[in-house]
Design an enzyme around this catalytic site. Sequence first.
Site, mmCIF file in Angstrom:
data_model
loop_
_atom_site.group_PDB
_atom_site.id
_atom_site.type_symbol
_atom_site.label_atom_id
_atom_site.label_comp_id
_atom_site.label_asym_id
_atom_site.label_seq_id
_atom_site.Cartn_x
_atom_site.Cartn_y
_atom_site.Cartn_z
ATOM 1 N N HIS A 1 0.857 -1.192 0.000
ATOM 2 C CA HIS A 1 0.000 0.000 0.000
ATOM 3 C C HIS A 1 0.888 1.235 0.000
ATOM 4 C CE1 HIS A 1 -3.201 2.802 1.132
ATOM 5 N NE2 HIS A 1 -4.029 1.853 0.754
ATOM 6 N N ASP B 1 -7.986 -5.241 -0.079
ATOM 7 C CA ASP B 1 -8.446 -6.123 -1.165
ATOM 8 C C ASP B 1 -8.072 -7.582 -0.952
ATOM 9 O OD1 ASP B 1 -7.635 -3.316 -2.999
ATOM 10 O OD2 ASP B 1 -9.648 -4.162 -2.977
HETATM 11 C C1 SDX Z 1 -6.258 0.019 -2.939
HETATM 12 O O1 SDX Z 1 -4.400 4.484 -2.036
HETATM 13 C C2 SDX Z 1 -5.368 3.923 -1.441
HETATM 14 O O2 SDX Z 1 -5.789 4.361 -0.381
HETATM 15 C C3 SDX Z 1 -5.958 2.725 -2.166
HETATM 16 C C4 SDX Z 1 -6.977 1.896 -1.404
HETATM 17 C C5 SDX Z 1 -8.261 2.672 -1.171
HETATM 18 O O3 SDX Z 1 -8.989 2.336 -0.222
HETATM 19 O O4 SDX Z 1 -8.585 3.555 -2.017
HETATM 20 O O5 SDX Z 1 -6.449 1.463 -0.177
HETATM 21 C C6 SDX Z 1 -7.397 0.656 -2.203
HETATM 22 O O6 SDX Z 1 -6.044 0.349 -4.071
HETATM 23 C C7 SDX Z 1 -5.368 -0.948 -2.205
HETATM 24 C C8 SDX Z 1 -4.168 -1.449 -3.077
HETATM 25 C C9 SDX Z 1 -4.674 -2.558 -4.019
HETATM 26 N N1 SDX Z 1 -3.613 -2.943 -4.966
HETATM 27 C C10 SDX Z 1 -2.953 -4.125 -4.869
HETATM 28 O O7 SDX Z 1 -3.116 -4.938 -3.951
HETATM 29 C C11 SDX Z 1 -1.986 -4.383 -6.011
HETATM 30 C C12 SDX Z 1 -0.666 -4.951 -5.461
HETATM 31 N N2 SDX Z 1 0.031 -3.867 -4.727
HETATM 32 C C13 SDX Z 1 0.878 -3.044 -5.454
HETATM 33 O O8 SDX Z 1 0.998 -3.048 -6.798
HETATM 34 C C14 SDX Z 1 1.411 -1.816 -4.703
HETATM 35 O O9 SDX Z 1 1.742 -2.212 -3.445
HETATM 36 C C15 SDX Z 1 0.502 -0.594 -4.667
HETATM 37 C C16 SDX Z 1 0.012 -0.228 -6.014
HETATM 38 C C17 SDX Z 1 -0.658 -0.855 -3.770
HETATM 39 C C18 SDX Z 1 1.308 0.540 -4.069
HETATM 40 O O10 SDX Z 1 2.225 0.918 -5.027
HETATM 41 P P1 SDX Z 1 3.438 1.943 -4.708
HETATM 42 O O11 SDX Z 1 3.239 2.634 -3.415
HETATM 43 O O12 SDX Z 1 3.654 2.764 -5.929
HETATM 44 O O13 SDX Z 1 4.650 1.006 -4.488
HETATM 45 P P2 SDX Z 1 5.615 0.493 -5.655
HETATM 46 O O14 SDX Z 1 4.819 -0.105 -6.757
HETATM 47 O O15 SDX Z 1 6.558 1.598 -5.988
HETATM 48 O O16 SDX Z 1 6.406 -0.696 -4.906
HETATM 49 C C19 SDX Z 1 7.450 -0.372 -3.977
HETATM 50 C C20 SDX Z 1 8.304 -1.628 -3.905
HETATM 51 C C21 SDX Z 1 8.749 -2.151 -5.275
HETATM 52 O O17 SDX Z 1 9.938 -2.886 -5.092
HETATM 53 P P3 SDX Z 1 11.392 -2.129 -5.372
HETATM 54 O O18 SDX Z 1 11.428 -1.835 -6.863
HETATM 55 O O19 SDX Z 1 11.397 -0.900 -4.511
HETATM 56 O O20 SDX Z 1 12.415 -3.177 -4.960
HETATM 57 O O21 SDX Z 1 7.524 -2.692 -3.323
HETATM 58 C C22 SDX Z 1 7.363 -3.730 -4.284
HETATM 59 C C23 SDX Z 1 7.682 -3.130 -5.630
HETATM 60 O O22 SDX Z 1 8.128 -4.141 -6.532
HETATM 61 N N3 SDX Z 1 5.959 -4.144 -4.192
HETATM 62 C C24 SDX Z 1 5.533 -5.394 -4.321
HETATM 63 C C25 SDX Z 1 4.152 -5.341 -4.110
HETATM 64 N N4 SDX Z 1 3.772 -4.077 -3.884
HETATM 65 C C26 SDX Z 1 4.904 -3.331 -3.933
HETATM 66 N N5 SDX Z 1 6.204 -6.562 -4.581
HETATM 67 C C27 SDX Z 1 5.443 -7.684 -4.636
HETATM 68 N N6 SDX Z 1 4.108 -7.712 -4.441
HETATM 69 C C28 SDX Z 1 3.428 -6.571 -4.178
HETATM 70 N N7 SDX Z 1 2.110 -6.594 -3.982
#
Ligand code: SDX
Length: 429
Positions: A306, A363
Site C-alpha cells: 500500500h 483487497d
Molecule cells: C487500494 O491508495 C489507497 O488508499 C488505495 C486503497 C483505497 O482504499 O482507495 O487502499 C485501495 O487500491 C489498495 C491497493 C490494491 N492494490 C494491490 O493490492 C496491487 C498490489 N500492490 C501493489 O501493486 C502496490 O503495493 C501498490 C500499487 C498498492 C502501491 O504501489 P506503490 O506505493 O507505488 O509502491 P511500488 O509499486 O513503488 O512498490 C514499492 C516496492 C517495489 O519494489 P522495489 O522496486 O522498490 O524493490 O515494493 C514492491 C515493488 O516491486 N511491491 C511489491 C508489491 N507491492 C509493492 N512486490 C510484490 N508484491 C506486491 N504486492
Amino acid sequence: MKASARLEIGDTICELPMIEGTEHERGIDISALRSTTGCITVDEGYANTGSCISRITFIDGEKGILRYRGIDIEELAEKSHFIETAYLIIYGHLPNQAELARFSELLTQNQCLHELMKYHFEGFPATAHPMAMLSSMINASSCFYPGLMGRRNAARFDVQAARLISQVRTIAAFSYRKSRGLPIIYPKRSYNYTTNFLHMMFSEPYEDYQPEPEAVRALDLIFLLHADHEQNCSTSTVRMVASSQANLFACAAAGVCALWGPLHGGANQAVIEMLEEIHRAGDDGSAFIAAAKDKTSGKRLMGFGHRVYKSYDPRARIIRRACDELLARRHVSDPLLDIAKRLEEAALHDPYFMEHKLYPNVDFYSGIIMRTLGMPVDMFPVIFAIGRTPGWIANVKEIMDDPKARIYRPRQIYMGPPKSPYVPLEQRQ
Ligand code: SDX
C-alpha cells in the site's frame, strides 16, 4: 512564530510556511514557491505531495489508523452501518434520528433509474465488464436530470448525492442481471440499502431472494469499510474532475474508471484470480511468492502492499475476521481463504515483504466474502465503487463548499525535443 522551512536555491533563500494537521502531520506550503524561486517541485506518483487540505478521513500508515471524521474504523465497523457512515462522511457528523430518516427517504425516493435507461443496457454486449457499464450508465443517468448541469446549488446537492448513492447500487445490479441475460429486478421500498442490492442481484420475477441477515451484515460491512480513504487514486481523480466544476455524476463516472485498475480497486478481482491460479496449480503459495519477489516475473502478490499503510491495513484485519465469521455461520470452508491465510503467514515472515513493508490491504480478503455471497468476480470492483461513492461525494462537496477552490492543474518539467522547424512532407526521410 509559525514554523517554516528554509529552502536555499543558489543565492535565493526561500522561507516556506509549514502547515500542521489535526494529528500533527506536517506539510510545507509551496504555493508561493514558483513565484519566489521560479522552480516547481516534481514528485512522480505524488508520494510526497498533498493535493489539498481535507476534513474527511485520516490515515496513519505507520500505525495502521483509519478514521472517518475522527471516528476509528474499528468502532464504525462494530457499531455503525453503511448508510449512517455515508452520512457521517458526507455531512461531517453522525446523523440524528430525523437526519437519518430523511437521508434514508431520499435514497428510497431516488433508487429507481429513469425507465428509458433500460434501453441503454440493451446496447452492451454480454461480455461487457460491469465497471465499463457502471461508469457509462452513471453519466447516462445524469442526462435525465438537467438540474445536475446547472450552477452548483447546496439545496439540490442533498438530492443529487442521495440519487447518486442509490442509483450506483441500482445500476450495478442491473448491469449484473443484463450481463447474464436475466430480467432486471426493481428495488423494493421496504428493503434497506444493502438488502435491496442483494434483492436486485439475486431475486427472480417469480421468486424473491431471501436475504440472510449474515449476508446483509457482511456486505454492508464491506461497503462501510470502502466508504472513503483520503486522496487515493480514484478520489484524487474525482477531485480533479470536480475542480473544473463538472457535475457530481461526471465526477463519479471518472472515479469508477480510475478505481477499475488492478493496482487500485480492481485488485480485489485480481486477488481471487491469483488465489484460484494457486489453487489450480496445487501450489502451497511459495512458488507465487517467489514470483512476486522476482521483478522479471511481472507478478505481484495482489492484495499486498500500500502506498500509505506500511503496516497492516486495519480494514484487512476487520474483513479477515468477518470472513471467518461468515464461513463459520454458513458451516462452509473456502480453500481460497486457506490459501490466502497461508500466503499471508508466509509473506509476513519473508524478508522481502518485511523489508518492503508489504502487508495485506483491504483487497486481500474482501473477495472471499463477496465470493461467499455469490458475487461474480467481475462485480468485485463494482462493490468497491458502491462503497466508495459516499467518499467521492464528500470530496466533491469539500470543493463545492470552498469559495477559494481553484481548478487542479499540476505543472511539469518538459524533457522533450528542443525548438525545431516544421519539415514539409516531401523533405522527410
Ligand atoms: C487500494 O491508495 C489507497 O488508499 C488505495 C486503497 C483505497 O482504499 O482507495 O487502499 C485501495 O487500491 C489498495 C491497493 C490494491 N492494490 C494491490 O493490492 C496491487 C498490489 N500492490 C501493489 O501493486 C502496490 O503495493 C501498490 C500499487 C498498492 C502501491 O504501489 P506503490 O506505493 O507505488 O509502491 P511500488 O509499486 O513503488 O512498490 C514499492 C516496492 C517495489 O519494489 P522495489 O522496486 O522498490 O524493490 O515494493 C514492491 C515493488 O516491486 N511491491 C511489491 C508489491 N507491492 C509493492 N512486490 C510484490 N508484491 C506486491 N504486492
